[in-house]
Design an enzyme around this catalytic site. Structure first.
Site, PDB file in Angstrom:
ATOM      1  N   CYS A 193      -1.803   8.287   4.453  1.00  0.00           N
ATOM      2  CA  CYS A 193      -1.494   6.848   3.113  1.00  0.00           C
ATOM      3  C   CYS A 193      -1.994   7.031   1.652  1.00  0.00           C
ATOM      4  O   CYS A 193      -3.324   7.538   1.511  1.00  0.00           O
ATOM      5  CB  CYS A 193      -2.468   5.552   3.681  1.00  0.00           C
ATOM      6  SG  CYS A 193      -1.565   4.201   2.903  1.00  0.00           S
ATOM      7  N   CYS A 252      -4.257   4.685   1.067  1.00  0.00           N
ATOM      8  CA  CYS A 252      -5.760   4.519   1.750  1.00  0.00           C
ATOM      9  C   CYS A 252      -6.372   5.469   2.302  1.00  0.00           C
ATOM     10  O   CYS A 252      -7.952   5.442   2.501  1.00  0.00           O
ATOM     11  CB  CYS A 252      -6.112   3.157   1.695  1.00  0.00           C
ATOM     12  SG  CYS A 252      -5.185   3.103   3.937  1.00  0.00           S
ATOM     13  N   CYS A 301       1.209   1.081   6.958  1.00  0.00           N
ATOM     14  CA  CYS A 301       0.145   1.667   7.401  1.00  0.00           C
ATOM     15  C   CYS A 301      -0.776   0.753   7.621  1.00  0.00           C
ATOM     16  O   CYS A 301      -0.837  -0.314   6.845  1.00  0.00           O
ATOM     17  CB  CYS A 301      -0.942   2.461   5.812  1.00  0.00           C
ATOM     18  SG  CYS A 301      -2.718   2.535   5.745  1.00  0.00           S
ATOM     19  N   CYS A 317      -4.149  -0.300   5.223  1.00  0.00           N
ATOM     20  CA  CYS A 317      -4.162  -1.596   4.012  1.00  0.00           C
ATOM     21  C   CYS A 317      -3.140  -1.997   3.787  1.00  0.00           C
ATOM     22  O   CYS A 317      -3.274  -2.992   3.359  1.00  0.00           O
ATOM     23  CB  CYS A 317      -3.830  -0.496   2.950  1.00  0.00           C
ATOM     24  SG  CYS A 317      -3.129   0.933   2.941  1.00  0.00           S
ATOM     25  N   CYS A 352      11.681   7.056   8.922  1.00  0.00           N
ATOM     26  CA  CYS A 352      11.813   7.176   7.801  1.00  0.00           C
ATOM     27  C   CYS A 352      10.909   6.861   6.895  1.00  0.00           C
ATOM     28  O   CYS A 352      10.728   5.583   6.383  1.00  0.00           O
ATOM     29  CB  CYS A 352      13.023   6.959   7.494  1.00  0.00           C
ATOM     30  SG  CYS A 352      14.690   7.242   5.965  1.00  0.00           S
TER      31      CYS A 352
END
Length: 148
Positions: A64, A67, A110, A113, A134
């Site tokens: 991510c 984070c 995510c 976060c 995607c």
């Protein structure tokens, strides 16, 4: 280059360390550029075919951008020709699915976060898992596997 592109419908990254950040611990979040914020926070979409990670073939982990939580392994990445990186599986517990309000698509964020990643599609037949995440390149960093 950013906007509300719906083409993902059915039809040099900085070094990062993989972490297990939590939504409550925002102190470890990375500072985002305006372009990154437009996608990750405001649920925008990068222009298809432009993402830095689209054609990445290296072995490693996609994390991510906000984070640093590990999201996908490179062995789950495949070529779907949709214009964004595609994965047929996430790291266990890393990605949360949220039905769009209109019911037409399923957003992926995510799990650590809540940052917007893209959308997931089922039943397209690209892989044996019959799943396509995607994902906007701008939502991720890539951490190559250590060699040797």
């Amino acid at each position: 280059m950013l906007g509300s592109i719906s083409a993902c419908a059915q039809k040099q990254p900085k070094a990062a360390t993989v972490t297990t950040s939590t939504k409550k611990d925002m102190s470890n979040w990375n500072k985002l550029t305006k372009e990154e914020e437009a996608v990750i926070v405001h649920k925008g979409t990068e222009y298809p075919g432009t993402g830095e990670l689209l054609n990445n073939k290296e072995k490693g982990t996609y994390t991510c951008k906000r984070c640093n939580a590990a999201l996908y392994r490179s062995d789950s990445k495949f070529e779907s020709e949709c214009g964004w990186p595609s994965f047929d599986d996430e790291i266990d517990g890393a990605v949360k699915r949220i039905a769009d309000a209109d019911g037409s698509r399923t957003e992926i964020v995510c799990a650590a976060c809540g940052g917007h990643l893209g959308h997931v599609f089922l039943g397209e037949g690209f892989t044996l898992k019959n799943t396509r995440h995607c994902v906007n390149s701008i939502s991720m960093n890539f951490v190559p596997d250590k060699k040797g």
